[in-house]
Design a protein around this motif. Structure first.
Motif, PDB file in Angstrom:
ATOM      1  N   UNK A  21       0.836  -1.206   0.000  1.00 35.52           N
ATOM      2  CA  UNK A  21       0.000   0.000   0.000  1.00 35.52           C
ATOM      3  C   UNK A  21       0.873   1.259   0.000  1.00 35.52           C
ATOM      4  N   UNK A  22       1.963   1.232   0.756  1.00 35.19           N
ATOM      5  CA  UNK A  22       2.869   2.381   0.796  1.00 35.19           C
ATOM      6  C   UNK A  22       3.479   2.624  -0.588  1.00 35.19           C
ATOM      7  N   UNK A  23       3.886   1.560  -1.251  1.00 33.76           N
ATOM      8  CA  UNK A  23       4.453   1.692  -2.596  1.00 33.76           C
ATOM      9  C   UNK A  23       3.404   2.241  -3.557  1.00 33.76           C
ATOM     10  N   UNK A  24       2.170   1.734  -3.456  1.00 34.48           N
ATOM     11  CA  UNK A  24       1.087   2.237  -4.312  1.00 34.48           C
ATOM     12  C   UNK A  24       0.841   3.722  -4.058  1.00 34.48           C
ATOM     13  N   UNK A  25       0.803   4.112  -2.775  1.00 31.15           N
ATOM     14  CA  UNK A  25       0.566   5.520  -2.427  1.00 31.15           C
ATOM     15  C   UNK A  25       1.689   6.406  -2.957  1.00 31.15           C
ATOM     16  N   UNK A  26       2.938   5.960  -2.769  1.00 33.07           N
ATOM     17  CA  UNK A  26       4.084   6.728  -3.260  1.00 33.07           C
ATOM     18  C   UNK A  26       4.037   6.874  -4.777  1.00 33.07           C
ATOM     19  N   UNK A  27       3.727   5.791  -5.457  1.00 27.88           N
ATOM     20  CA  UNK A  27       3.683   5.832  -6.922  1.00 27.88           C
ATOM     21  C   UNK A  27       2.526   6.710  -7.414  1.00 27.88           C
ATOM     22  N   UNK A  28       1.397   6.641  -6.717  1.00 29.12           N
ATOM     23  CA  UNK A  28       0.252   7.482  -7.091  1.00 29.12           C
ATOM     24  C   UNK A  28       0.606   8.955  -6.924  1.00 29.12           C
ATOM     25  N   UNK A  29       1.269   9.284  -5.811  1.00 28.89           N
ATOM     26  CA  UNK A  29       1.664  10.677  -5.588  1.00 28.89           C
ATOM     27  C   UNK A  29       2.662  11.128  -6.650  1.00 28.89           C
ATOM     28  N   UNK A  30       3.655  10.306  -6.943  1.00 29.11           N
ATOM     29  CA  UNK A  30       4.642  10.660  -7.964  1.00 29.11           C
ATOM     30  C   UNK A  30       3.971  10.811  -9.325  1.00 29.11           C
ATOM     31  N   UNK A  31       3.047   9.926  -9.633  1.00 28.68           N
ATOM     32  CA  UNK A  31       2.335  10.004 -10.907  1.00 28.68           C
ATOM     33  C   UNK A  31       1.506  11.280 -10.983  1.00 28.68           C
ATOM     34  N   UNK A  32       0.798  11.601  -9.905  1.00 24.80           N
ATOM     35  CA  UNK A  32      -0.006  12.833  -9.879  1.00 24.80           C
ATOM     36  C   UNK A  32       0.873  14.070 -10.009  1.00 24.80           C
ATOM     37  N   UNK A  33       2.006  14.076  -9.301  1.00 21.35           N
ATOM     38  CA  UNK A  33       2.933  15.212  -9.400  1.00 21.35           C
ATOM     39  C   UNK A  33       3.443  15.370 -10.829  1.00 21.35           C
ATOM     40  N   UNK A  34       3.786  14.262 -11.451  1.00 26.72           N
ATOM     41  CA  UNK A  34       4.288  14.305 -12.826  1.00 26.72           C
ATOM     42  C   UNK A  34       3.201  14.760 -13.787  1.00 26.72           C
ATOM     43  N   UNK A  35       1.978  14.295 -13.578  1.00 29.22           N
ATOM     44  CA  UNK A  35       0.871  14.729 -14.433  1.00 29.22           C
ATOM     45  C   UNK A  35       0.612  16.221 -14.282  1.00 29.22           C
ATOM     46  N   UNK A  36       0.702  16.735 -13.058  1.00 35.10           N
ATOM     47  CA  UNK A  36       0.532  18.167 -12.823  1.00 35.10           C
ATOM     48  C   UNK A  36       1.640  18.959 -13.512  1.00 35.10           C
ATOM     49  N   UNK A  37       2.872  18.463 -13.436  1.00 29.19           N
ATOM     50  CA  UNK A  37       3.981  19.128 -14.106  1.00 29.19           C
ATOM     51  C   UNK A  37       3.768  19.144 -15.612  1.00 29.19           C
ATOM     52  N   UNK A  38       3.324  18.031 -16.168  1.00 27.50           N
ATOM     53  CA  UNK A  38       3.065  17.956 -17.608  1.00 27.50           C
ATOM     54  C   UNK A  38       1.978  18.961 -18.002  1.00 27.50           C
ATOM     55  N   UNK A  39       0.913  19.025 -17.220  1.00 23.63           N
ATOM     56  CA  UNK A  39      -0.171  19.975 -17.501  1.00 23.63           C
ATOM     57  C   UNK A  39       0.341  21.408 -17.463  1.00 23.63           C
ATOM     58  N   UNK A  40       1.150  21.734 -16.447  1.00 25.60           N
ATOM     59  CA  UNK A  40       1.721  23.070 -16.316  1.00 25.60           C
ATOM     60  C   UNK A  40       2.619  23.401 -17.510  1.00 25.60           C
ATOM     61  N   UNK A  41       3.503  22.459 -17.863  1.00 27.36           N
ATOM     62  CA  UNK A  41       4.432  22.701 -18.966  1.00 27.36           C
ATOM     63  C   UNK A  41       3.700  22.869 -20.294  1.00 27.36           C
ATOM     64  N   UNK A  42       2.645  22.091 -20.506  1.00 26.10           N
ATOM     65  CA  UNK A  42       1.850  22.247 -21.738  1.00 26.10           C
ATOM     66  C   UNK A  42       1.204  23.625 -21.779  1.00 26.10           C
TER      67      UNK A  42
END
Length: 108
Positions: free
Chosen positions: A29-50
């Motif tokens: 669960x910790x790995x899933x939570x960490x990966x979800x947070x990293x994925x969300x952060x990366x998606x937000x960065x992609x949205x910002x950069x676009x």
């Protein structure tokens, strides 16, 4: 990635196996939570950069006096510093008058 030693689990009691299972589920669960947070952060960065790229591409290539960013800053400064702006404008007018008077007197 760590290699899992399955042998150590072969001789465990039922209680030890249950504790290992609970710990493994928590770790999962910790790995899933960490990966979800990293994925969300990366998606937000992609949205910002676009958005920044679109903003950059949509920015006018040429400006008029009315749309120039420098003129907008100047107008804002002038509105915030009216006394100083009047003084500078008066000095500039005096210099231009002096320049025009000198130019006309040397041409004649």
């Amino acid at each position: 990635m760590a290699v899992i030693d399955y042998e150590k689990y072969n001789n465990m009691t039922q209680r030890q196996l249950l504790n290992s299972l609970i710990n493994a589920e928590k770790k999962e669960q910790k790995i899933k939570d960490d990966m979800t947070k990293k994925l969300n952060d990366t998606q937000e960065l992609i949205k910002f950069l676009k958005a920044k790229m679109k903003e950059s591409l949509d920015k006018p290539k040429y400006y008029t006096l009315e749309t120039s960013p420098a003129m907008k800053e100047f107008r804002q400064w002038r509105n915030e510093n009216p006394q100083e702006a009047k003084q500078i404008e008066a000095e500039l007018e005096a210099e231009m008058r002096g320049y025009n008077e000198n130019n006309h007197s040397t041409q004649g």
